[in-house]
Write a protein that holds these residues in place. Sequence first.
Motif: not given
Length: 202
Positions: A13, A15-16, A62-64, A106, A193
């Motif tokens: 994710d 944003n996570a 963040t995941g990004q 997470r 996920k």
Amino acid sequence: MFPGYRVKMTGMDPNAQYCVLMDISSVDENRYKFQHGEWVIAGRGEPHIPQKFYLHPNSPCTGQQWMKDIVSFHKVKLTNSCRNCGDGKFLVHSMHRYQPRVHIVRTDDVNTLHLQPMSTFAFPQTFFTTVTAYQNGEIARLKISNNPYARGFREDGAKTMKAKSTLTSFTRPVSTSHKRRCSPKTTSPNSTKRVKLDYAPA
């Protein structure tokens, strides 16, 4: 640890927040020796050493950000000395086989890591045998050429003459396996996920 361990992450994710960790587990119960050009079992190995986790210094992130670039564990070190076992170092037995594992949690709080579901990834092609002296001269030359900690053994270094006669006399345990891109074995308890990792050659 040379060659270094690097992974490419996808499926997070963006944003996570995630924390990424590593540990090193024993592959089997055996001790090995290099004989007639191959590794063979030399008897029962030493008792397993409980390993602590190495928290990647970018955690949490963040995941990004995790997916943006290859994630490197180049700061991880191996040692066979209890007196030399500090932060970022894994204590291992010489002439045993080990498997690095990557764990993803997470969370945005490193203090709650033990309370959160953890996804674990293991790449079978990355297991290695720890040694106190290289069994392959090509591996020794590869490390001298690419490892910044071995710069003193290069042709322009102060230890050139010594290096020519001691190419196989390094004292730190090192990896002798080749790294290849592959699909990992994964376990994702309570995960909603799937997170995918692709191993990237160092």
